[in-house]
Design a protein around this motif. Structure first.
Motif: not given
Length: 124
Positions: A6-7, A20, A118
């Motif tokens: 995830e980021s 996201l 995240t």
């Protein structure tokens, strides 16, 4: 084996937006479901949104009207566009993968693989 990264998390003010991303790698076959969940320390994990390999989507009550899930199969990435964020949206957000369509129920037991999460922080 499926890996999820995830980021896109961060800190925003109330009313702001974030997108996201969840990058998917590994061998995927047949039908599947991707989901976004969130969790606050001391509370149960909460289903936010799901999307299956056919493009069908589902949303938890917290997401309806404000969040949108989408996927780009060429990039093997799933997105969660979040708008009108509120302080109560502050949580660790996780991406998850499950085989089959059952994950649209947003029950965490239907998902086998999970990312590391995240953090999203919304200030008032």
């Amino acid at each position: 084996q499926v890996q999820l990264v995830e980021s896109g998390g961060g800190s925003v003010q109330s009313g702001g937006s974030l997108r996201l991303s969840c990058a998917v790698s590994g061998y995927i076959y047949g039908s599947y479901c991707m989901g976004w969940f969130r969790q606050v320390p001391g509370k149960d994990r909460e289903g936010v949104a799901g999307i299956d390999s056919d493009g069908a989507m589902s949303y938890g009550d917290v997401a309806k009207g404000r969040f949108t899930i989408s996927q780009d199969n060429t990039k093997r990435t799933v997105y969660l566009q979040m708008t009108d964020l509120k302080p109560e949206d502050t949580a660790m957000y996780y991406c998850a993968f499950g085989q089959g369509y059952y994950g649209l129920s947003l029950q965490s037991d239907e998902f086998t693989y999970w990312g590391q999460g995240t953090q999203v922080t919304v200030s008032s």
